[in-house]
Scaffold this motif. Structure first.
Motif, PDB file in Angstrom:
ATOM      1  N   VAL A   1       0.405  -0.646  -0.212  1.00  0.00           N
ATOM      2  CA  VAL A   1      -0.151   0.216  -0.530  1.00  0.00           C
ATOM      3  C   VAL A   1       0.554   1.506   0.304  1.00  0.00           C
ATOM      4  CG1 VAL A   1      -1.766   0.850   1.258  1.00  0.00           C
ATOM      5  CG2 VAL A   1      -1.224  -0.966   1.022  1.00  0.00           C
ATOM      6  N   THR A   2       0.858   2.347  -0.894  1.00  0.00           N
ATOM      7  CA  THR A   2       1.514   2.931  -0.952  1.00  0.00           C
ATOM      8  C   THR A   2       0.683   4.372  -0.640  1.00  0.00           C
ATOM      9  OG1 THR A   2       0.626   3.340  -3.010  1.00  0.00           O
ATOM     10  CG2 THR A   2       2.594   2.253  -2.788  1.00  0.00           C
TER      11      THR A   2
ATOM     12  N   PHE B   1      -4.523   7.728   0.827  1.00  0.00           N
ATOM     13  CA  PHE B   1      -5.403   8.142   0.589  1.00  0.00           C
ATOM     14  C   PHE B   1      -7.058   7.217   0.372  1.00  0.00           C
ATOM     15  CE2 PHE B   1      -7.574  10.913  -2.466  1.00  0.00           C
ATOM     16  CZ  PHE B   1      -7.762  12.067  -2.081  1.00  0.00           C
ATOM     17  N   ALA B   2      -6.495   6.741  -1.179  1.00  0.00           N
ATOM     18  CA  ALA B   2      -7.757   6.207  -1.567  1.00  0.00           C
ATOM     19  C   ALA B   2      -8.898   5.493  -0.059  1.00  0.00           C
ATOM     20  CB  ALA B   2      -7.866   5.324  -2.390  1.00  0.00           C
ATOM     21  N   LEU B   3      -8.009   5.175   0.793  1.00  0.00           N
ATOM     22  CA  LEU B   3      -8.970   4.475   1.907  1.00  0.00           C
ATOM     23  C   LEU B   3      -8.969   5.644   2.535  1.00  0.00           C
ATOM     24  CD1 LEU B   3      -5.660   1.836   2.689  1.00  0.00           C
ATOM     25  CD2 LEU B   3      -9.038   1.212   2.096  1.00  0.00           C
ATOM     26  N   ALA B   4      -8.979   6.446   2.916  1.00  0.00           N
ATOM     27  CA  ALA B   4      -8.908   7.645   3.951  1.00  0.00           C
ATOM     28  C   ALA B   4     -10.723   8.392   3.349  1.00  0.00           C
ATOM     29  CB  ALA B   4      -8.076   8.634   4.547  1.00  0.00           C
TER      30      ALA B   4
ATOM     31  N   PHE C   1      -8.794  -2.014  -6.300  1.00  0.00           N
ATOM     32  CA  PHE C   1     -10.063  -1.317  -6.840  1.00  0.00           C
ATOM     33  C   PHE C   1     -10.189   0.555  -5.895  1.00  0.00           C
ATOM     34  CE2 PHE C   1     -14.106  -0.906  -5.049  1.00  0.00           C
ATOM     35  CZ  PHE C   1     -15.049  -1.059  -5.812  1.00  0.00           C
ATOM     36  N   GLN C   2     -10.050  -0.102  -4.683  1.00  0.00           N
ATOM     37  CA  GLN C   2     -10.694   1.093  -3.786  1.00  0.00           C
ATOM     38  C   GLN C   2      -9.588   2.940  -5.110  1.00  0.00           C
ATOM     39  OE1 GLN C   2     -11.832   1.391  -1.463  1.00  0.00           O
ATOM     40  NE2 GLN C   2     -11.708   3.810  -0.583  1.00  0.00           N
ATOM     41  N   LYS C   3      -7.963   2.527  -5.141  1.00  0.00           N
ATOM     42  CA  LYS C   3      -7.896   3.824  -5.798  1.00  0.00           C
ATOM     43  C   LYS C   3      -8.690   4.291  -7.504  1.00  0.00           C
ATOM     44  CE  LYS C   3      -3.466   2.071  -5.662  1.00  0.00           C
ATOM     45  NZ  LYS C   3      -2.033   1.997  -6.063  1.00  0.00           N
ATOM     46  N   VAL C   4      -9.445   3.168  -7.717  1.00  0.00           N
ATOM     47  CA  VAL C   4      -9.519   3.360  -9.453  1.00  0.00           C
ATOM     48  C   VAL C   4     -11.232   4.115  -8.721  1.00  0.00           C
ATOM     49  CG1 VAL C   4     -11.176   2.023 -11.033  1.00  0.00           C
ATOM     50  CG2 VAL C   4      -9.059   1.571 -10.402  1.00  0.00           C
ATOM     51  N   VAL C   5     -11.920   3.674  -7.856  1.00  0.00           N
ATOM     52  CA  VAL C   5     -13.566   4.077  -7.803  1.00  0.00           C
ATOM     53  C   VAL C   5     -12.503   5.906  -7.510  1.00  0.00           C
ATOM     54  CG1 VAL C   5     -15.764   3.726  -6.372  1.00  0.00           C
ATOM     55  CG2 VAL C   5     -14.512   1.774  -7.296  1.00  0.00           C
TER      56      VAL C   5
ATOM     57  N   VAL D   1       2.416   8.310   4.999  1.00  0.00           N
ATOM     58  CA  VAL D   1       0.637   8.443   5.298  1.00  0.00           C
ATOM     59  C   VAL D   1       0.085   9.302   6.294  1.00  0.00           C
ATOM     60  CG1 VAL D   1      -0.433   6.736   6.804  1.00  0.00           C
ATOM     61  CG2 VAL D   1       1.348   5.960   5.598  1.00  0.00           C
ATOM     62  N   ALA D   2       1.006   9.657   6.931  1.00  0.00           N
ATOM     63  CA  ALA D   2      -0.235  11.588   7.636  1.00  0.00           C
ATOM     64  C   ALA D   2      -0.550  12.451   6.783  1.00  0.00           C
ATOM     65  CB  ALA D   2       1.660  12.070   8.109  1.00  0.00           C
TER      66      ALA D   2
END
Length: 481
Positions: free
Chosen positions: A16-17, A22-25, A170-174, A247-248
């Motif tokens: 995870v980069t 960012f996409a998760l948050a 998937f999270q990043k694409v959406v 991450v921050a």
């Protein structure tokens, strides 16, 4: 286990980069509520008050996100608040925190499944109006509700059982597709709208003063700017070379972008119609944009965007729930089989399956469970955020004189004390709020007590099974002797 040590057995796959964090948050903060709740956001203090509330709460939530980044730098393991509290205050406070964090994540997963069927009914009215299979919590449940909710749960389970690489991909694409669609939506609103529709910019449409409405909106904004914590759940899967500072930045940028999105969509929507007209109706944003695109095209387009946004929130919540369960199993509170990580995919598949199963149970409860789920989620997430900040104060005190972590919240002790106080006030308000609108003990409180009982039973059974195994081993040893 030390804070930086790897658990025994196969490890979670690292990959995870920054964009993934960012996409998760962001993907969790901004779901689909903006489409449904626009009227509730502008009613208390007008469109100007709503924008001020979101921008104002950013001043609290950005430092809170940065504080979480310091926590993951101090305890870089899967499990987020569970492992934070466990390290600072011991195993049992950690388990209580982790167990209710699990309730929050799983509850929101169920909520997304229920909301998805409702959006589909609005997108395709021909499938609505089916006879109910049964009624629960005062709401009918149809075959469509179950089919869509259970199918969605199955898809999310498969996605997360495949590992973080697939789920976060998937999270990043959406997420980035949603940002692009949102930019076009906002531009359309400003191009076709009239700023005169914002007037009066600062006024309550409710039976309250503007100042009273602003207090209400500050609480609302605080709730809808939370969710960035899901990024902390994936810290053990951080790709080599991705720093804690990255991450921050991802977590704080997610809060800023979410506040900007909410502010712009409020102003764009209320420029298309006089804002008081948006305080009624089930889909106020769609109603506003129908002024720009006739024939219901806007409604269908916005529903599709909202459904895609819902999926990214669901995916992030499923991933986070899986990691919290994994962490509790590693610590010995839940069955050890849930701590298993698949050697090939680097995914905690058994934990992912359990989250999928619990989500299905929530879907079976139907739309009558939506209000209790939201209330439980609000209580859990606000209370746990306040606890996390207290944990950071404790960890700093425990490490006083030691080496600093790779990332430290700027602003020193005064800033940490200030945001801890603010988060505590928000948490107290969230806990007290249900008692002000329900006679007797609210449903969500009973459900939370039931969840606590289930957790106690699981831990007791886990300990009983371990004792039985040890007794059997002792007897076998004695018989051989």
């Amino acid at each position: 286990m030390s804070e930086g040590s790897a658990p025994a057995g196969p490890a979670l796959r690292r990959g995870v980069t920054g964009p993934g964090f960012f996409a998760l948050a962001f993907g969790t903060i901004v779901g689909s509520a903006w489409m449904v709740l626009m009227g509730e956001w502008v009613s208390p203090a007008g469109p100007g008050g709503a924008v001020l509330a979101f921008l104002g709460m950013t001043l609290l939530m950005v430092p809170v996100a940065a504080a979480y980044a310091e926590l993951v730098a101090r305890v870089p393991r899967a499990g987020a608040e569970f492992v934070f509290v466990e390290k600072a205050f011991g195993p049992w406070p950690g388990f209580i925190t982790g167990w209710f964090l699990t309730l929050y994540f799983v509850g929101i997963c169920a909520f997304e499944g229920l909301a998805l069927s409702w959006f589909l009914e609005n997108l395709l009215p021909s499938v609505a109006g089916q006879p109910p299979l049964y009624t629960l919590l005062g709401k009918p449940i149809t075959i469509l509700d179950l089919a869509i909710g259970l199918a969605g749960a199955a898809v999310m389970t498969v996605l997360n059982a495949a590992g973080a690489t697939i789920a976060v991909g998937f999270q990043k694409v959406v997420t980035f597709s949603f940002l692009a669609a949102s930019a076009m939506l906002v531009l359309l609103g400003f191009a076709q709208g009239d700023p005169a529709n914002w007037r009066p910019l600062f006024e309550s449409a409710q039976d309250r003063s503007f100042i009273g409405g602003m207090f209400v909106m500050l609480g609302v904004a605080g709730m809808w700017l939370s969710g960035f914590q899901t990024a902390a759940s994936a810290v053990e899967e951080r790709a080599p070379g991705t720093s804690f500072r990255t991450v921050a930045k991802a977590m704080t940028l997610a809060v800023l972008m979410a506040a900007l999105f909410y502010s712009l969509i409020i102003l764009a929507s209320t420029s298309l119609l006089p804002w008081r007209a948006l305080t009624t109706g089930a889909l106020p944003v769609a109603a506003a944009f129908d002024q720009a695109l006739a024939g219901g095209i806007a409604t269908k387009g916005i529903l599709l965007v909202a459904m895609a946004s819902l999926l990214k929130t669901w995916n992030a919540m499923h991933l986070s729930a899986t990691r919290v369960i994994l962490a509790q199993a590693r610590a010995g509170f839940l069955p050890s089989m849930l701590a298993h990580v698949d050697a090939r995919s680097g995914a905690p598949r058994r934990a992912a399956l359990l989250v999928g199963g619990w989500t299905c149970v929530g879907v079976l409860a139907g739309r009558g469970a939506i209000s209790p789920i939201i209330a439980m989620g609000t209580i859990c997430t606000t209370a746990i955020a306040a606890v996390a900040l207290l944990v950071l104060m404790r960890l700093r005190a425990m490490n006083e004189g030691g080496s600093a972590p790779a990332y430290v919240l700027p602003g020193g002790r005064p800033l940490l004390l200030s945001i801890t106080l603010g988060a505590t006030i928000v948490a107290i308000a969230a806990v007290v709020a249900p008692f002000g609108v329900a006679a007797g003990v609210p449903v969500e409180i009973w459900l939370m007590l039931g969840w606590a009982l289930l957790g106690a039973m699981l831990v007791s059974l886990r300990r009983l099974w371990a004792a039985m195994v040890l007794t059997r081993i002792d007897r076998q040893g004695m018989s051989r002797a």
